[in-house]
Design an enzyme around this catalytic site. Structure first.
Site, PDB file in Angstrom:
ATOM      1  CG  ASP A  12       3.987   0.375  -5.693  1.00 12.01           C
ATOM      2  OD1 ASP A  12       4.785   1.309  -5.517  1.00 12.01           O
ATOM      3  OD2 ASP A  12       4.348  -0.801  -5.921  1.00 12.01           O
ATOM      4  CD  GLU A  51     -19.791   2.827  -5.289  1.00 11.01           C
ATOM      5  OE1 GLU A  51     -20.083   2.397  -4.154  1.00 11.01           O
ATOM      6  OE2 GLU A  51     -19.545   2.073  -6.255  1.00 11.01           O
TER       7      GLU A  51
HETATM    8  C1  NOJ Z   1       7.517   1.908  -6.235  1.00  8.88           C
HETATM    9  C2  NOJ Z   1       7.748   2.175  -4.787  1.00  8.88           C
HETATM   10  O1  NOJ Z   1       7.763   3.561  -4.557  1.00  8.88           O
HETATM   11  C3  NOJ Z   1       9.064   1.521  -4.440  1.00  8.88           C
HETATM   12  O2  NOJ Z   1       9.529   1.896  -3.167  1.00  8.88           O
HETATM   13  C4  NOJ Z   1       8.907   0.028  -4.577  1.00  8.88           C
HETATM   14  O3  NOJ Z   1      10.153  -0.587  -4.363  1.00  8.88           O
HETATM   15  C5  NOJ Z   1       8.407  -0.342  -5.974  1.00  8.88           C
HETATM   16  N1  NOJ Z   1       7.338   0.491  -6.420  1.00  8.88           N
HETATM   17  C6  NOJ Z   1       7.919  -1.766  -6.008  1.00  8.88           C
HETATM   18  O4  NOJ Z   1       6.729  -1.876  -5.279  1.00  8.88           O
END
Ligand code: NOJ
Length: 541
Positions: A204, A261
């Site tokens: 993310d 790994e």
């Molecule tokens: C991207 C994620 O896909 C989204 O749903 C989220 O709100 C933001 N990152 C923050 O983590």
């Protein structure tokens, strides 16, 4: 130069994103769970996907639907247990499916024990894991950074007078990726899951990890009015100092070396739109894969779709995960029809456009992903304004146009109440889908979107040149048409509203797939393809 090679199991693979809480509920609490996914793995395997990615499964106070993680080494009880994840992995692997979890390293939840300690004791080592800074000269936030979700990217810690940084909600404090303790803590989290057999992670906000050490103000690109939504405000700045710092790549290399790994893969979520900057995220010195999110944001603009795809594929023909939808954007069937007059056939045209673009994505190398329900041609879910869940909508006084709920409704399995998702009302109050939008009805109808998506994945699997042979961009009759050749495979993606004839392709082709019913004709030295239709041809052996 590292001699690291991309792992073999990614060759030719196609991914499938599961919005975990909306896929299948086996416990009767209206909330999707791990066992619900395990029970439906055969469906995903039948569809022809090779990899699934599950949105966050960890304990979370849910201010941002699981993207505010309170414990990275546990499973939230309404999703199941770590043992359920192990059972899912076992079943998935027996079906030759790989499983990616979602890791959220840019920020934690305010309920994570690190942040709790950081607040209670400003002298604790945990305090230094976050980005606490003194107030600016005027006593306000340290700089002009703003959050993606509205308001400043800084919240005051009243006890100390310092502010902490958060590129998303105040409940999602950003970690300090220049602190070695943070690096070590995440190595440990990766290993925890890799040891249990997880095949990789979607990372993310990978482009947001490091902040520029100067913490300087971001230059403003344009003025936007108060009525603009939070994302429009966010993108009115040049994010020179808070996003896409050059040295993020060093963190990626460290992580991918660790993942190697375990023969595991890492896939960046990157909001970077510059093709050259994005290409840096992948390769032997970085990650296996990165999403290119822009086609998931665009409204219908055929020339732009062609250019964005082909230009990036020419620069990076191997490491991109192509998408036109995910849990953060309206469904493409609706999005690609925005601005068109309402008509009963809109959904059909939206599906045709989606599949025409997805067909092009299947020949661009890398690992394309579908988002659950995309294969059914789902349009945006009907969700009443008072039932909105997304903090982007509920915390901002804008028109709700940026709400993400419309893409997060329950998977419509059949025509029973709640479309067979759950025995009780789902966590998100949305209307049931009509029978023709369900898996059950579409499986029984060979002309359904589901069968077309399945045929597309089958075609890709049957023609390895589609992703293995060198990528060649051929002359096209219009900038709204992509003509791509890879060895014995040719793809014409005609996104224009007119029939086109392509002569650059030569002779000797046999049709392998067309994205919708419509004209595809093979002449002597030319090919003709109808409007908003993509066709795949193979060399006549
Ligand atoms: C991207 C994620 O896909 C989204 O749903 C989220 O709100 C933001 N990152 C923050 O983590």
């Amino acid at each position: 130069m590292s001699d690291r090679k991309k792992r073999a199991w990614l060759d030719g693979a196609v991914g499938y994103e599961i919005y975990t809480r909306s896929f299948a509920d086996t416990t009767g609490d209206g909330f999707g769970d791990i066992n619900g996914i395990t029970e439906n793995l055969e469906y995903i395997s039948w569809l022809g996907a090779d990899i699934i990615w599950l949105t966050p499964i960890y304990p979370s106070p849910d201010h941002d639907h699981g993207y505010d993680v309170a414990d990275y080494k546990a499973v939230r009880s309404d999703h199941g247990t770590v043992a359920d994840v192990e059972a899912l992995l076992e079943r998935a692997h027996s079906l030759d499916l790989r499983v990616l979890l979602d890791i959220v390293p840019n920020h934690t939840s305010i309920e994570h024990e690190w942040f709790q300690k950081a607040i209670v004791d400003p002298t604790s080592p945990e305090r230094a894991m976050y980005l606490f800074r003194d107030a600016g000269p005027d006593g306000g936030p340290p700089n002009n950074w703003i959050s993606h979700f509205g308001g400043p990217a800084w919240t005051l810690d009243e006890a100390t007078g310092q502010y902490y940084c958060h590129l998303f909600l105040p409940e999602q404090p950003d970690l300090d990726w220049r602190n070695p303790d943070v690096l070590d803590a995440f190595d440990d989290i990766y290993r925890f899951w890799f040891e249990r057999g997880v095949d990789g992670f979607r990372i993310d906000v990978a482009h947001g990890l490091l902040k520029h050490p100067s913490f300087a103000d971001n230059p403003q690109l344009r003025e936007v009015g108060p009525e603009a939504g939070p994302l429009a405000k966010f993108f009115s700045f040049d994010h020179k100092y808070d996003m896409d710092q050059d040295d993020n790549i060093e963190i990626f290399a460290r992580w991918q070396t660790l993942a190697d790994e375990y023969d595991a893969t890492l896939l960046a979520e990157s909001g970077v739109t510059d093709h050259h900057r994005l290409a840096r995220f992948v390769g032997p010195e970085a990650l296996d894969l990165s999403f290119f999110l822009k086609p998931g944001w665009l409204e219908w603009d055929p020339a732009k779709f062609v250019d964005e795809h082909l230009s990036l594929a020419e620069i990076e023909p191997d490491g991109i995960s192509w998408v036109i939808s995910n849990h953060d954007q309206p469904r493409p069937v609706s999005r690609l029809m925005r601005g068109e007059p309402a008509s009963p056939t809109n959904d059909k045209t939206g599906i045709n456009r989606s599949l025409a673009v997805t067909t092009l994505q299947m020949v661009l190398g890398g690992v394309p992903f579908l988002y659950y329900g995309e294969e059914l041609g789902l349009s945006d879910a009907a969700i009443d304004p008072e039932n909105r869940e997304d903090p982007v909508a509920t915390r901002n006084d804008t028109d709700g146009g940026e709400a993400r709920d419309v893409a997060r409704s329950p998977m419509p399995w059949d025509s029973s109440p709640r479309n067979g998702f759950s025995s009780v009302s789902p966590w998100i109050a949305s209307e049931d889908r009509p029978p023709h939008e369900t898996v059950e009805a579409q499986r029984a109808d060979p002309a359904s979107p589901l069968h077309r998506y399945r045929a597309l994945l089958e075609t890709r699997r049957g023609l390895p040149d589609m992703h293995e042979a060198p990528f060649e961009r051929l002359d096209s009759p219009s900038d709204e048409v992509a003509v791509v050749r890879r060895g014995s495979v040719l793809v014409i993606a005609n996104l224009s509203g007119n029939e086109v004839t392509v002569s650059s392709a030569g002779s000797g082709w046999v049709e392998a797939f067309r994205s919708r019913d419509g004209l595809v004709s093979i002449g002597d030295g030319f090919l003709t393809v109808g409007p908003e239709l993509s066709a795949i041809f193979r060399a006549d052996a």
